[in-house]
Design an enzyme around this catalytic site. Structure first.
Site, PDB file in Angstrom:
ATOM      1  N   ASP A 134       0.784  -1.258   0.072  1.00 17.28           N
ATOM      2  CA  ASP A 134      -0.044  -0.046   0.004  1.00 17.28           C
ATOM      3  C   ASP A 134       0.829   0.972  -0.104  1.00 17.28           C
ATOM      4  OD1 ASP A 134      -3.075   0.578   0.331  1.00 17.28           O
ATOM      5  OD2 ASP A 134      -1.864   2.266   1.756  1.00 17.28           O
ATOM      6  N   GLU A 136       2.338   5.204  -0.368  1.00 17.09           N
ATOM      7  CA  GLU A 136       1.966   6.449   0.134  1.00 17.09           C
ATOM      8  C   GLU A 136       2.625   7.090  -0.939  1.00 17.09           C
ATOM      9  OE1 GLU A 136      -0.428   7.459   2.212  1.00 17.09           O
ATOM     10  OE2 GLU A 136      -0.868   5.198   2.659  1.00 17.09           O
ATOM     11  N   ALA A 137       1.766   8.337  -1.463  1.00 11.25           N
ATOM     12  CA  ALA A 137       2.489   9.260  -2.517  1.00 11.25           C
ATOM     13  C   ALA A 137       2.293  10.531  -2.211  1.00 11.25           C
ATOM     14  CB  ALA A 137       1.537   8.759  -3.937  1.00 11.25           C
ATOM     15  N   ASP A 234      -2.748   1.654  -6.579  1.00 11.78           N
ATOM     16  CA  ASP A 234      -1.356   1.251  -6.066  1.00 11.78           C
ATOM     17  C   ASP A 234      -0.347   0.953  -7.430  1.00 11.78           C
ATOM     18  OD1 ASP A 234      -1.019   1.406  -3.150  1.00 11.78           O
ATOM     19  OD2 ASP A 234      -3.064   0.586  -3.538  1.00 11.78           O
ATOM     20  N   HIS A 293      -3.305   6.069   6.821  1.00 11.75           N
ATOM     21  CA  HIS A 293      -2.241   6.561   5.762  1.00 11.75           C
ATOM     22  C   HIS A 293      -0.885   6.514   6.030  1.00 11.75           C
ATOM     23  CE1 HIS A 293      -6.037   7.820   3.644  1.00 11.75           C
ATOM     24  NE2 HIS A 293      -6.388   8.464   4.716  1.00 11.75           N
ATOM     25  N   ASP A 298      -1.467   0.756   7.034  1.00 13.69           N
ATOM     26  CA  ASP A 298      -2.455   0.325   6.207  1.00 13.69           C
ATOM     27  C   ASP A 298      -2.220  -1.086   5.575  1.00 13.69           C
ATOM     28  OD1 ASP A 298      -3.701   2.672   6.228  1.00 13.69           O
ATOM     29  OD2 ASP A 298      -3.067   3.407   4.316  1.00 13.69           O
TER      30      ASP A 298
END
EC number: 3.1.13.1
Length: 349
Positions: A134, A136-137, A234, A293, A298
């Site tokens: 998962d 994060e961006a 993703d 998040h 996550d």
């Protein structure tokens, strides 16, 4: 995704069928019985309040196993939530979750008990491991369409499908190269600080570390495995865009994956709006554990959902893929396949 039915003389105790299992996925619910067709439903010789089942003609289903399964399902469908919990507790199964989840869990318990006598369940044991990812961006409030998202956290949770335990985890932050300064919104949402990404490696370096870690686990060589994500983005968006930004070819081992939202919706028969992470946890009777998040947290919570689904009898299998740069669905009618050994992709020319 389920059903069938049985041929027992009316008036006889056919409740023994209920000790075996529920209907296979893909069938239909048996019709409600008329007064002359019914009798009390029993589990281990104990009547359920007002629950009834029907007898069926020999022509309804060819295999008596599935006839028994259908009768069991009819009984379970008419059980109260308290009855469902009591029966699940009796078999030392998880009792948390909404009523539809409890019904599905009990049906699959009986189904597995019965079908184990007929044949082994290939899909349950096909993947030795599932890698939950998962990302994060980078992001801005409102997510303007022109904003370019760069991966800033790369987590992997390694789930052993035989023990149903998280065996190991991987986590690395990633230094963005286009929008190098994180927005206040991004920092607040993800909990990732500017200092953490400033000190991190670039995406190609982190991807190499991920692949080396996966190779140490012998994924794709000694053990069959699949990737699993919470949704399509993703892989189809974040990884796809990041590879383009980093001038990397899309890695072959990430071209197919399990979208757990699709699996959850199809298995528990709920609409797409009911497949968000927090809602899936809630419906299964669980709370979110950790910081929302945070990519690693996550991923761990997604793993908890996957474990519960496997316990409930779901066959988690690849259902999405990237083909020629486009997101596509993978039909459940196709043979189950694993994921190739992880290899570092070449740089684009």
């Amino acid at each position: 995704m389920e059903d069938p039915q049985s041929k027992e003389p009316a008036g006889e105790a056919v409740a023994l069928a209920l000790l075996e299992s529920p209907r296979p996925e893909g069938g239909e619910e048996p019709p409600r019985p008329s007064p002359e067709e019914t009798q009390q439903c029993k589990f281990d010789g104990q009547e359920t309040k007002g629950s009834k089942f029907i007898t069926s003609s020999a022509s309804d289903f060819s295999d008596p196993v599935y006839k028994e399964i259908a009768i069991t399902n009819g009984c379970i469908n008419r059980m109260s939530k308290e009855e469902l919990r009591a029966k699940l507790s009796e078999f030392k199964l998880e009792t948390r979750g909404v009523k539809d989840v409890l019904k599905k869990r009990l049906k699959n318990y009986y189904k597995k008990q019965k079908l184990m006598l007929k044949e082994s369940n290939f899909a349950d044991s096909y993947y030795d491991y599932i890698c939950i990812i998962d990302f994060e961006a980078t992001c801005e409030e409102g997510n303007p369409p022109e904003f370019v998202h760069e991966i800033i956290e790369f987590p992997v949770v390694l789930l052993n499908t035989h023990t149903l335990e998280i065996e190991d985890t991987f986590q690395q932050y990633v230094r963005p190269e286009i929008n190098t300064q994180l927005s206040d919104f991004c920092i607040s949402l993800t909990g990732i600080t500017q200092d953490q990404v400033d000190r991190a490696d670039t995406f190609p370096q982190v991807l190499k570390k991920v692949i080396d870690w996966m190779k140490l686990k012998e994924l794709g060589t000694k053990y069959k495995y699949s990737l699993l994500t919470d949704g399509s983005w993703d892989m189809s968006k974040f990884l796809n865009i990041q590879c383009q930004l980093s001038r990397l070819k899309y890695p072959p081992f990430a071209k197919k994956w399990i979208n757990i939202r699709k699996s959850y919706g199809n298995f528990y028969k709920v609409p797409r709006s009911q497949t968000k992470l927090t809602i899936m946890l809630e419906k299964l009777g669980m709370d979110y554990d950790g910081r929302p998040h945070c990519g690693l947290d996550d991923s761990k919570n997604i793993a908890r959902i996957a474990v519960r689904m496997l316990q409930d009898g779901c066959e988690l299998r690849i259902n999405e893929k990237m083909h020629a740069g486009q997101l596509m669905s993978v039909s459940s009618s196709l043979p189950i396949e694993g994921t190739p050994p992880p290899q570092m992709p070449h740089f684009r020319k």
